[in-house]
Every structure is written in structure tokens, then in C-alpha cells.
Design an enzyme around this catalytic site. Structure first.
Site, PDB file in Angstrom:
ATOM      1  N   MET A 150       0.850  -1.196   0.000  1.00  0.00           N
ATOM      2  CA  MET A 150       0.000   0.000   0.000  1.00  0.00           C
ATOM      3  C   MET A 150       0.881   1.239   0.000  1.00  0.00           C
ATOM      4  O   MET A 150       1.698   1.428   0.918  1.00  0.00           O
ATOM      5  CB  MET A 150      -0.938  -0.005   1.214  1.00  0.00           C
ATOM      6  CG  MET A 150      -1.990  -1.097   1.163  1.00  0.00           C
ATOM      7  SD  MET A 150      -3.020  -1.191   2.653  1.00  0.00           S
ATOM      8  CE  MET A 150      -1.910  -2.035   3.781  1.00  0.00           C
ATOM      9  N   CYS A 204      -2.876  -1.457  -9.655  1.00  0.00           N
ATOM     10  CA  CYS A 204      -3.106  -0.120  -9.104  1.00  0.00           C
ATOM     11  C   CYS A 204      -3.833   0.764 -10.117  1.00  0.00           C
ATOM     12  O   CYS A 204      -3.422   0.862 -11.275  1.00  0.00           O
ATOM     13  CB  CYS A 204      -1.782   0.522  -8.714  1.00  0.00           C
ATOM     14  SG  CYS A 204      -1.969   2.166  -7.989  1.00  0.00           S
ATOM     15  N   LYS A 211       0.415  -9.274  -9.286  1.00  0.00           N
ATOM     16  CA  LYS A 211      -0.810  -8.872  -8.589  1.00  0.00           C
ATOM     17  C   LYS A 211      -1.677  -8.112  -9.584  1.00  0.00           C
ATOM     18  O   LYS A 211      -1.237  -7.111 -10.156  1.00  0.00           O
ATOM     19  CB  LYS A 211      -0.497  -7.997  -7.376  1.00  0.00           C
ATOM     20  CG  LYS A 211      -1.729  -7.670  -6.525  1.00  0.00           C
ATOM     21  CD  LYS A 211      -1.333  -6.964  -5.235  1.00  0.00           C
ATOM     22  CE  LYS A 211      -2.548  -6.804  -4.307  1.00  0.00           C
ATOM     23  NZ  LYS A 211      -3.552  -5.861  -4.812  1.00  0.00           N
ATOM     24  N   HIS A 227      -6.920  -9.157  -6.962  1.00  0.00           N
ATOM     25  CA  HIS A 227      -7.860  -8.261  -6.292  1.00  0.00           C
ATOM     26  C   HIS A 227      -9.219  -8.485  -6.951  1.00  0.00           C
ATOM     27  O   HIS A 227      -9.377  -8.254  -8.148  1.00  0.00           O
ATOM     28  CB  HIS A 227      -7.409  -6.813  -6.458  1.00  0.00           C
ATOM     29  CG  HIS A 227      -8.219  -5.831  -5.665  1.00  0.00           C
ATOM     30  ND1 HIS A 227      -7.651  -4.854  -4.883  1.00  0.00           N
ATOM     31  CD2 HIS A 227      -9.556  -5.690  -5.522  1.00  0.00           C
ATOM     32  CE1 HIS A 227      -8.612  -4.138  -4.304  1.00  0.00           C
ATOM     33  NE2 HIS A 227      -9.778  -4.630  -4.690  1.00  0.00           N
ATOM     34  N   ASN A 240      -7.512 -11.020  -2.802  1.00  0.00           N
ATOM     35  CA  ASN A 240      -7.366  -9.742  -2.121  1.00  0.00           C
ATOM     36  C   ASN A 240      -8.625  -8.916  -2.388  1.00  0.00           C
ATOM     37  O   ASN A 240      -9.303  -9.113  -3.390  1.00  0.00           O
ATOM     38  CB  ASN A 240      -6.113  -9.026  -2.676  1.00  0.00           C
ATOM     39  CG  ASN A 240      -5.955  -7.601  -2.194  1.00  0.00           C
ATOM     40  OD1 ASN A 240      -5.704  -6.694  -2.982  1.00  0.00           O
ATOM     41  ND2 ASN A 240      -6.085  -7.369  -0.912  1.00  0.00           N
ATOM     42  N   GLY A 289     -11.267  -6.285   0.255  1.00  0.00           N
ATOM     43  CA  GLY A 289     -12.411  -6.222   1.156  1.00  0.00           C
ATOM     44  C   GLY A 289     -12.485  -7.308   2.210  1.00  0.00           C
ATOM     45  O   GLY A 289     -13.498  -7.417   2.901  1.00  0.00           O
ATOM     46  N   GLY A 318      -5.392  -5.816   3.129  1.00  0.00           N
ATOM     47  CA  GLY A 318      -4.789  -4.502   3.023  1.00  0.00           C
ATOM     48  C   GLY A 318      -5.202  -3.599   4.157  1.00  0.00           C
ATOM     49  O   GLY A 318      -4.633  -3.637   5.248  1.00  0.00           O
TER      50      GLY A 318
END
Length: 329
Positions: A12, A94, A133, A165, A205, A207, A227
Site C-alpha cells: 500500500m 493499481c 498482482k 484483487h 485480495n 475487502g 490490506g
């Protein structure tokens, strides 16, 4: 599969720096920790010592790189070799404007062939695991066919593990902040991907907030990555080793964390190069849900910023908790 990937704390920006990782490692001996994303350009043209230095106690720790030039990424991996990271991860998830402008991050979901070239170049530059990722898709992509095509293209390039994610990234029309909650999460899509890939390791990943949810996902997948939940409620990590890895030892108590962080702050400040608030800003969630938590956060965020503040603010903040818990008891 590398067992450390059973649970990971997500990379992060502006959060998972070396001070944050020191705290998280205190809480869990087993979790895989990640650096903030470092761009390949910054690493190749900047100061590797400043960008990559970390404490020996942080292992296992992964370096996340951002970039889209295979040759530059390979050079960045070679630059990082002496720092002995446990794995190298490529950011394909990202959604920030800054990342998109640099043609890396989630926008690369639209260019799986380029991602495959990047992964292959990184693999050729190191013997360490190279991982990716990503998101389940971007913008108008169909997450069913789009994610399958992305993975089928990149997997033969030699990636060792995939972190997904479970939310699309909308690069057109949503801000990075809005992308944290919209569109809806789709955990089942990641589960279907894992079922199709068979033995290839996949982590999820997005939530995930409880250890119960982690266990549910681990019944299907190879790993979970938290995260913001891990950052804002870090004491959750103190239960990871026993709950998810089967260790027979409990994590540290708050008193043990306090004592360790005071010693750490003293050591870090001895060089005169950092202020204590660089460390305490990562500790605000330690009192989550406890009596006195608001005052605890105030001391660590406000008092720690005052000129001359030192490790004593950590002791002061924890003393508030001791007083409030005694009154509540």
C-alpha cells in the site's frame, strides 16, 4: 507452494514502509509482507539504498515493482538482487492516475502480451520467485473472458504465484478512492479461476476483514491478502500464526508491542534522521475497539509531531489505555 503466501499484507502506497513492516512482523512471524510499490525507473535511475533498504527482521518480505518496459524491469530486478528480497512482484492492479500515466498498474490488464514479456524478462534476471498482482478486469472488459485471457497469456512466461484483487478497476470515470468500493467485489470469479488453474497457486485480495473470511477463502484458494483491514486493526495479525498457520504460540500482547516499539523508536531516532511520528503513524490502530482508543490515537498522531517528541509518546499513549481499561474493569 511457499507457505508464507498463505497470508499476506498487501502493498500500500504511503503505508507499508519499513516502519510499518517492523510493526507487522512483531505481530506475525509468518505473514508475507510487501514493500510499497517502487517504479522500475526510480530504481534504475535513483538511489537503490534509499528505496530498498529494510530490516533483517522483516523476512519474508516481497518487493513490488511497477513498470511496463521489460528491459528496465529486468535491470531493476538486477539492482534489487543484493537486497535479498524473498520475491519480486509486478503491479498490474493499481488504478491511480499517476500509475496509469506511466503505463503500468491496472491499465496493463489490457496488454497481457506485454505483461508476459515483463514477467519473462524479470525471471531471466533472477532466481527469486516472480509473482503478479492484478485485478479481475478493467473498465468494460468481461471479467470472465478477460481474466482468463490475461492469465493464460502471462502464466507461461514463468510467474510463480498470482494475487488477484477481486474487483474490477475503472480507469475511466472513477477516482482511485472510488475504486476501493466500486464496482462490487466478485470473490466467486477468483474461486472459478483457481478451479480452472488447478495446482497453480492463487491468492485473493479485496475487502477481506476477518479471520473467519480468510478461512473461508483458504478452503478454496492458496492464500489471502489483507490490506486496509490489517493496517487499521493490526492486532488482527497477532492471531494469524496460530489461526492460519497452526503455530502453537500466541502473538504478542499489547504490552509486549509497546515495549518493542519503544526500543525500535529509540534505535531509529538515534541516527537523528527520522522523527518519531514516522513510526507512530502506523500504530494508530493498535487500540482499535479499546477504551481510550481516541486519546491513544491523538497522542500518537498529534503529540508525536511536536518538536522534540520521542519514544516517550508511545509510553504515554499506552498509559492512557492502561488507565481506561482499569476504569472499565
Amino acid at each position: 507452494m511457499n507457505s508464507s503466501r498463505r497470508f499476506a499484507v498487501a502493498p500500500m502506497m504511503d503505508w507499508t514502509d519499513t516502519h510499518c513492516r517492523y510493526l507487522h512482523r512483531l505481530l506475525s512471524r509468518r505473514a508475507l509482507l510487501f514493500t510499497e510499490m517502487v517504479t522500475s525507473a526510480a530504481l534504475v535511475h535513483g538511489d537503490p539504498g534509499q528505496l530498498l533498504a529494510y530490516g533483517d527482521t522483516e523476512h519474508p518480505v516481497a518487493l513490488q515493482l511497477g513498470g511496463s518496459d521489460p528491459r528496465e524491469l529486468a535491470e531493476a530486478v538486477r539492482v534489487a538482487e543484493p537486497f535479498d528480497y524473498d520475491e519480486i512482484n509486478l503491479n498490474v492492479g493499481c488504478p491511480s492516475d499517476r500509475v496509469k500515466a506511466g503505463r503500468f498498474g491496472a491499465c496493463l490488464m489490457a496488454e497481457p502480451e506485454l505483461v508476459a514479456e515483463c514477467v519473462r524478462a524479470m525471471r531471466d534476471a533472477t532466481d527469486r520467485p516472480v509473482t503478479v498482482k492484478c485485478r479481475i478486469g478493467i473498465d468494460d472488459q468481461d471479467p470472465e473472458t478477460g481474466l482468463d485471457r490475461f492469465v493464460d497469456t502471462v502464466l507461461p512466461a514463468g510467474m510463480d504465484h498470482l494475487y488477484v484483487h477481486a474487483r474490477k478497476a475503472w480507469l475511466q470515470g472513477l477516482s482511485p478512492k472510488e475504486n476501493r468500493t466500486r464496482p462490487p467485489l466478485d470473490y466467486d470469479r477468483v474461486h472459478r479461476l483457481k478451479a480452472r488453474l488447478g495446482a497453480f497457486p492463487v491468492s485473493i485480495n479485496g475487502g477481506i476483514e476477518t479471520l473467519e473470511a480468510c478461512e473461508d477463502h483458504l478452503a478454496v484458494l492458496d492464500g489471502v491478502m489483507l490490506g486496509r483491514a490489517a493496517y487499521h486493526d493490526p492486532m488482527l495479525l497477532a492471531r494469524i500464526d496460530r489461526r492460519l498457520y497452526g503455530d502453537d504460540r500466541d502473538g504478542p500482547t499489547l504490552d509486549q508491542v509497546r515495549d518493542a516499539m519503544i526500543v525500535y523508536a529509540e534505535g531509529q531516532m538515534a541516527s537523528g534522521e527520522i522523527r518519531v511520528n514516522r513510526i507512530t503513524r502506523h500504530m494508530l490502530g493498535l487500540a482499535n475497539g479499546l477504551p481510550g482508543a481516541r486519546k491513544f490515537r491523538q497522542i500518537l498522531s498529534v503529540e508525536a509531531c511536536r518538536p522534540g517528541a520521542g519514544p516517550e509518546v508511545i509510553a504515554e499513549a499506552f498509559a492512557v489505555l492502561d488507565t481506561q481499561m482499569a476504569l472499565a474493569g
